[in-house]
Scaffold this motif. Structure first.
Motif, PDB file in Angstrom:
ATOM      1  N   GLN A 275     134.089  40.195  65.351  1.00  0.00           N
ATOM      2  CA  GLN A 275     134.176  38.925  64.638  1.00  0.00           C
ATOM      3  C   GLN A 275     132.827  38.216  64.716  1.00  0.00           C
ATOM      4  O   GLN A 275     132.272  38.028  65.795  1.00  0.00           O
ATOM      5  CB  GLN A 275     135.272  38.039  65.224  1.00  0.00           C
TER       6      GLN A 275
ATOM      7  N   PRO B  34     131.519  35.521  77.265  1.00  0.00           N
ATOM      8  CA  PRO B  34     132.184  36.439  76.350  1.00  0.00           C
ATOM      9  C   PRO B  34     131.328  37.689  76.117  1.00  0.00           C
ATOM     10  O   PRO B  34     130.102  37.608  76.094  1.00  0.00           O
ATOM     11  CB  PRO B  34     132.315  35.626  75.057  1.00  0.00           C
TER      12      PRO B  34
ATOM     13  N   TYR C  27     125.993  32.034  72.125  1.00  0.00           N
ATOM     14  CA  TYR C  27     125.615  32.864  70.974  1.00  0.00           C
ATOM     15  C   TYR C  27     124.255  32.439  70.426  1.00  0.00           C
ATOM     16  O   TYR C  27     123.450  33.285  70.030  1.00  0.00           O
ATOM     17  CB  TYR C  27     126.685  32.789  69.892  1.00  0.00           C
TER      18      TYR C  27
ATOM     19  N   LYS D 145     128.325  39.239  67.369  1.00  0.00           N
ATOM     20  CA  LYS D 145     129.761  39.420  67.157  1.00  0.00           C
ATOM     21  C   LYS D 145     130.481  39.523  68.493  1.00  0.00           C
ATOM     22  O   LYS D 145     129.925  39.995  69.477  1.00  0.00           O
ATOM     23  CB  LYS D 145     130.037  40.700  66.359  1.00  0.00           C
TER      24      LYS D 145
ATOM     25  N   LYS E 245     130.057  35.617  65.098  1.00  0.00           N
ATOM     26  CA  LYS E 245     129.911  34.362  65.835  1.00  0.00           C
ATOM     27  C   LYS E 245     128.623  33.645  65.464  1.00  0.00           C
ATOM     28  O   LYS E 245     128.469  32.463  65.735  1.00  0.00           O
ATOM     29  CB  LYS E 245     129.946  34.612  67.344  1.00  0.00           C
TER      30      LYS E 245
ATOM     31  N   ASP F 149     128.835  29.743  64.921  1.00  0.00           N
ATOM     32  CA  ASP F 149     130.141  29.123  64.763  1.00  0.00           C
ATOM     33  C   ASP F 149     130.251  27.958  65.741  1.00  0.00           C
ATOM     34  O   ASP F 149     130.578  28.139  66.915  1.00  0.00           O
ATOM     35  CB  ASP F 149     131.230  30.159  65.023  1.00  0.00           C
TER      36      ASP F 149
ATOM     37  N   ASP G 199     133.355  27.331  67.940  1.00  0.00           N
ATOM     38  CA  ASP G 199     133.607  28.160  69.113  1.00  0.00           C
ATOM     39  C   ASP G 199     133.016  27.470  70.342  1.00  0.00           C
ATOM     40  O   ASP G 199     131.846  27.086  70.334  1.00  0.00           O
ATOM     41  CB  ASP G 199     132.968  29.538  68.926  1.00  0.00           C
ATOM     42  N   PRO G 200     133.798  27.303  71.400  1.00  0.00           N
ATOM     43  CA  PRO G 200     133.273  26.625  72.590  1.00  0.00           C
ATOM     44  C   PRO G 200     132.074  27.345  73.231  1.00  0.00           C
ATOM     45  O   PRO G 200     131.319  26.737  73.981  1.00  0.00           O
ATOM     46  CB  PRO G 200     134.456  26.584  73.560  1.00  0.00           C
ATOM     47  N   LYS G 201     131.862  28.604  72.929  1.00  0.00           N
ATOM     48  CA  LYS G 201     130.745  29.378  73.487  1.00  0.00           C
ATOM     49  C   LYS G 201     129.565  29.450  72.507  1.00  0.00           C
ATOM     50  O   LYS G 201     128.689  30.292  72.658  1.00  0.00           O
ATOM     51  CB  LYS G 201     131.200  30.799  73.832  1.00  0.00           C
ATOM     52  N   HIS G 202     129.498  28.532  71.532  1.00  0.00           N
ATOM     53  CA  HIS G 202     128.448  28.623  70.515  1.00  0.00           C
ATOM     54  C   HIS G 202     127.037  28.566  71.100  1.00  0.00           C
ATOM     55  O   HIS G 202     126.125  29.202  70.576  1.00  0.00           O
ATOM     56  CB  HIS G 202     128.637  27.559  69.416  1.00  0.00           C
TER      57      HIS G 202
END
Length: 190
Positions: free
Chosen positions: A65, A12, A124, A61, A67, A115, A118-121
């Protein structure tokens, strides 16, 4: 002040940058979702810290948003040591925040939160850890500041894993605000 990531195309697109007062509600909502009440920030303290120096909170973000974020607080050695031993609480320590460029600065990691829904945590989390390392341990701000060490205590298993994987050294335990023991960690920068 915000930087774009340079991850592979399947990752992302996110930005990392300093917090603004407009970010406080989203940051507090994250804390409500993931931290026990006793570990949640007081809105006034968080706002005061951001006003004092927005670099104390760095946000990840995606399309504006939130993250995840981390907070890092510059302190004198005496205050930093007391926080990491549980001799004073975080709120009390905030009265002693000093500039990042003060002589013999010790950084306290106030919070790291992403977060988890979120599958991409993990992406992040890695981005925030990379930013913290670049900004405060190895990077540009290290050249301007006299940062001696970074410390944190962990209130979750995920936090413990994160600091241990980041080469922090166990520094002891103490009873936290909620009566449970927390683990303290330190990483020297010099």
């Amino acid at each position: 002040m915000w930087g774009e990531n340079s991850m592979q195309n399947d990752e992302p697109a996110f930005t990392i940058g300093c917090a603004g007062l407009e970010d406080v509600p989203a940051m507090l909502n994250f804390e409500k979702r993931y931290f026990d009440t006793c570990w949640q920030s007081k809105p006034k303290i968080m706002s005061r810290l951001i006003q004092k120096d927005p670099m104390m909170f760095r946000l990840c973000k995606v399309k504006k948003q939130l993250k995840g974020y981390y907070g890092i607080i510059p302190l004198s050695y005496d205050v930093w040591r007391k926080v990491l031993k549980g001799q004073i609480n975080e709120d009390e320590a905030m009265a002693y925040v000093q500039p990042f460029v003060a002589p013999e600065t010790y950084l306290y990691i106030y919070s790291v939160i992403v977060d988890l829904a979120d599958p991409k945590h993990k992406v992040y989390t890695r981005a925030l850890v990379h930013d913290l390392t670049r900004q405060y341990i190895l990077g540009l701000n290290r050249k301007k500041a006299d940062i001696r060490a970074v410390g944190a205590f962990t209130v979750s298993e995920g936090g413990r894993r994160l600091v241990e994987r980041s080469n922090f050294i166990y520094n002891g335990s103490f009873r936290g605000k909620n009566g449970k023991y927390v683990r303290s960690y330190v990483r020297k920068t010099q």
